[in-house]
Design an enzyme around this catalytic site. Structure first.
Site: not given
Length: 565
Positions: A444, A329
Site C-alpha cells: 500500500e 487522486d
C-alpha cells in the site's frame, strides 16, 4: 479518492475487467427512515439467488417506487440560477488509442481472456451465493457486510463488467434486482457522498450507457435526485457526509477540512446524468465545485495544485500537504475526463490539467535509485510550509499508480507527448514494484530513495545500505503499510498505456501481475485482501473484498479507458 485505510478504487469482481480488456486489445418533518427492505429477488432457500428471469434483451422500464421521493423534497438554499451545459459542435479531440491494426489478438490472448473471465465468475458467483443484495462479500468466511448503505454496492458496480464480459443472463438478473433498491431505505444516518456517487450513480450510468436499460436510468435518476440535495448548503458546495436528517431540516453545510477529491470527484457522474436526462441542474451543482477549484488553483502553497484537504465552506486552500494519492487522486483524474465528456467545449478542464500536471511533474514525480537502474518514475508527496520551506517526500502509494493512465490520457487528448512518456514511466514503475516482492504484489505505502537526476541514476549499494531496510527488496527504504487491498490502479495504467502505445510488453507485465494477484489472494470463495506482501509462503487473508476497487465508476463514452472512478 481514498480515505485511510481505504479507496481502497474489487479487482476480481470489476477491477479485473481491465485485464480482460488488456489481453483482448485491450424532507420536511421528522420522517424516520424505515429498516432495510429485502431484495426484490431475495436468494432462495440455501442461499442461492433465483434463476434469471426471461427477457428479450432488456428488463422492464418500470422500477420499484421509493418510500421517499427526493425530487419533491424542499430545497432550503435553492440556486439563484442554473448554469446550462456547454453547447456547440464538440472540438476535435486528440486520438487516444494506437491504430487498430497495431493490436494482436491471438491464441495466447484468448487463453488469457478465458482465465480472467473465470476469475471474475468465481468472485461474482460467490457474491451471488453468499452476499446477494448486500454491499460486499467477505471472501474467507463466505458472509457479507454493508459499508455503503446496504444498497448492493458490489452488484451495482459489477453491472457493466457483466455486460462487457458478455454475461447477459447474469446482467439482466442483476439489473432487475438493482431496480428494486430503495434509496430511502437504509440503516445508516448518512451516506458518503463521494463513494455513493462513484459506486452507485456511476455504476448505474455506466451500465445504462452500455446496455440501454431504462430501468437502470430510472434508478440513476432517483439516486441523482437524492444526491442533489447534498448541495443544498448556504454556498451550494457539499459536505463529505450527506446526512439525511440534516438535509430534510436545512442544516447541511460544506466542510472546512474535507478531502479535496471528495466534492471534486462528482462532476463526471453528475454531468453525464444531465447529458442523458437533459436536466442541467446536476451539471450546475458540480460545476460550482469546478469554479472554486479554478479560483484557488494558483493561490495555494504549491501553485498549480490543490492541497489534500480544502475548506469548502469558506472556499479557501490553506494546507501545505500535496499528493496524487489518498484523498486527492481523483480530483486530478477527472480533469481530462471532463474535457472529453464535454467535448472540449469548456477550456477550464484543459487549463487546470496542464497547470496541475506540470506542477506535479516538477515537484512530486521522482526517479528512484534501483539496483537495475530501471528508468521508471513514482509519485511522492510534497510538503510546503511557506516560501522557504518545501520538500519532496519520496513515499509512494499504490493509489498513485492511477497517474500513469492519467498522464497518458491527458497527453493524447491535449497533444503533450512528454506526458505520455511520463505516464509510461509511472506505469512501469508500479509494474517494477509488483515484481520486486516475493508475492509479486505491491504494498500500500512504501518509501524509496529519490535520484537527483531523472535522466541518469546509478545504483549506490552503500547509500542504500545506510538508508534502506535489508529485510526488504533492494531499493526500498521502508514499507509503511504492507497490505494489498485488491487495488486495480496499477493494472489500469498498464491497460491504458497498452491501448495508447500497443506495446505488448506492457500487456505481458499486466498478465504477470494478474497471475500474482490470484496466487496471493485466492480463497475458497473468491479473492481477499492480504496483510503483508513482503512475506514468502502462504499469505494472511483479511476477509475483505472491497467494492471500492471497481475503478472507474464513470460512464464509458470517451472516458471509458479506466475501468472508477
Amino acid at each position: 479518492m481514498a480515505f485511510p485505510p481505504r479507496k481502497s478504487r474489487l479487482v476480481l469482481l470489476t477491477g479485473l475487467v481491465l485485464v480482460i480488456m488488456l489481453v483482448t486489445h485491450m424532507m420536511p418533518g421528522d420522517y424516520s427512515l424505515p429498516p432495510l427492505l429485502l431484495s426484490p429477488n431475495p436468494p432462495a432457500a440455501g442461499g442461492q439467488p433465483p434463476q434469471s428471469p426471461s427477457h428479450d434483451g432488456t428488463t422492464s422500464s418500470a422500477s420499484w417506487t421509493s418510500q421517499f421521493d427526493w425530487s419533491k423534497a424542499k430545497l432550503f438554499h435553492p440556486p439563484e440560477s442554473i448554469k446550462p451545459m456547454p453547447t456547440g459542435p464538440p472540438r476535435k479531440l486528440g486520438r487516444v488509442q494506437a491504430p487498430d491494426d497495431a493490436f494482436i489478438h491471438d491464441d495466447e490472448t484468448r487463453n488469457r481472456q478465458r482465465a480472467v473471465r473465470d476469475a471474475f465468475k468465481k468472485s461474482y458467483n460467490a457474491y451471488r451465493t453468499h452476499a446477494w443484495m448486500k454491499d460486499e462479500l467477505t471472501p474467507v468466511s463466505g458472509s457479507f457486510k454493508n459499508p455503503f448503505g446496504g444498497w448492493a454496492a458490489t452488484l451495482v458496480d459489477a453491472l457493466d463488467t457483466l455486460w462487457i464480459m458478455d454475461l447477459r443472463d447474469e446482467f439482466h438478473e442483476a439489473a432487475r434486482a438493482v431496480g428494486g433498491i430503495d434509496w430511502s431505505v437504509t440503516d445508516d444516518s448518512a451516506a458518503n457522498l463521494f463513494e455513493t456517487t462513484i459506486r452507485h450513480l456511476g455504476g448505474l450510468l455506466s451500465a445504462y450507457d452500455l446496455g440501454g436499460d431504462g430501468l437502470l436510468l430510472n434508478k440513476a435518476v432517483q439516486l441523482g435526485e437524492m444526491l442533489y440535495h447534498a448541495f443544498d448548503t448556504p454556498n451550494r458546495l457539499p459536505g463529505f457526509w450527506f446526512n439525511y436528517r440534516d438535509a430534510r431540516s436545512g442544516a447541511l453545510t460544506a466542510g472546512v477540512d474535507d478531502p479535496s477529491a471528495s466534492p471534486a470527484s462528482l462532476c463526471v457522474e453528475f454531468t453525464r446524468l444531465s447529458q442523458i436526462t437533459g436536466d442541467p441542474k446536476f451539471y450546475d451543482a458540480t460545476d460550482r465545485v469546478t469554479r472554486f477549484l479554478e479560483r484557488t488553483q494558483n493561490d495555494t502553497l504549491l501553485p498549480g495544485m490543490w492541497p489534500v484537504r480544502l475548506d469548502f465552506r469558506n472556499e479557501a486552500a490553506r494546507s501545505g500537504a500535496f499528493s496524487l494519492g489518498a484523498m486527492a487522486d481523483s480530483l486530478y483524474e477527472y480533469l481530462p475526463k471532463m474535457h472529453a465528456l464535454t467535448g472540449g467545449l469548456d477550456p477550464v478542464y484543459e487549463q487546470m490539467y496542464r497547470a496541475s500536471m506540470d506542477t506535479a511533474a516538477r515537484n512530486l514525480l521522482f526517479r528512484p535509485m534501483l539496483p537495475g537502474e530501471d528508468d521508471v518514475l513514482f509519485s511522492g508527496d510534497f510538503h510546503a510550509r511557506g516560501s522557504s520551506a518545501a520538500e519532496l517526500v519520496p513515499q509512494s502509494q499504490h493509489l498513485t499508480c492511477f497517474a500513469g493512465a492519467m498522464f497518458a490520457l491527458g497527453g493524447r487528448l491535449f497533444s503533450i507527448d512528454e506526458h505520455v512518456s511520463l505516464g509510461e514511466r509511472l506505469a512501469r514503475g508500479c509494474g517494477w514494484a509488483y515484481s520486486a516482492f516475493p508475492t509479486g504484489v505491491m504494498p500500500e505505502i512504501f518509501t524509496l530513495i529519490p535520484c537527483n537526476d531523472t535522466s541518469e541514476c546509478p545504483w549506490d549499494e552503500a547509500a542504500w545500505r545506510s538508508l534502506g531496510d535489508e529485510n526488504l527488496p533492494r531499493g526500498f527504504v521502508g514499507v509503511k503499510d504492507p497490505q494489498y487491498q485488491l487495488r486495480p490502479e496499477a493494472i489500469e495504467s498498464l491497460f491504458v498505456l497498452y491501448r495508447v502505445t500497443a506495446n505488448r510488453e506492457l500487456q505481458d507485465t499486466a498478465w504477470d501481475m494478474f497471475r500474482a494477484i490470484l496466487a496471493s489472494t485466492e480463497t475458497t470463495h473468491a479473492y481477499s485482501a492480504i496483510s503483508d506482501v513482503t512475506t514468502s509462503g502462504e499469505t494472511k487473508k483479511l476477509d475483505s473484498m472491497e467494492v471500492r476497487h471497481a475503478e472507474p465508476p464513470e460512464p464509458p463514452n470517451p472516458l471509458r479507458p479506466l475501468k472508477r472512478k
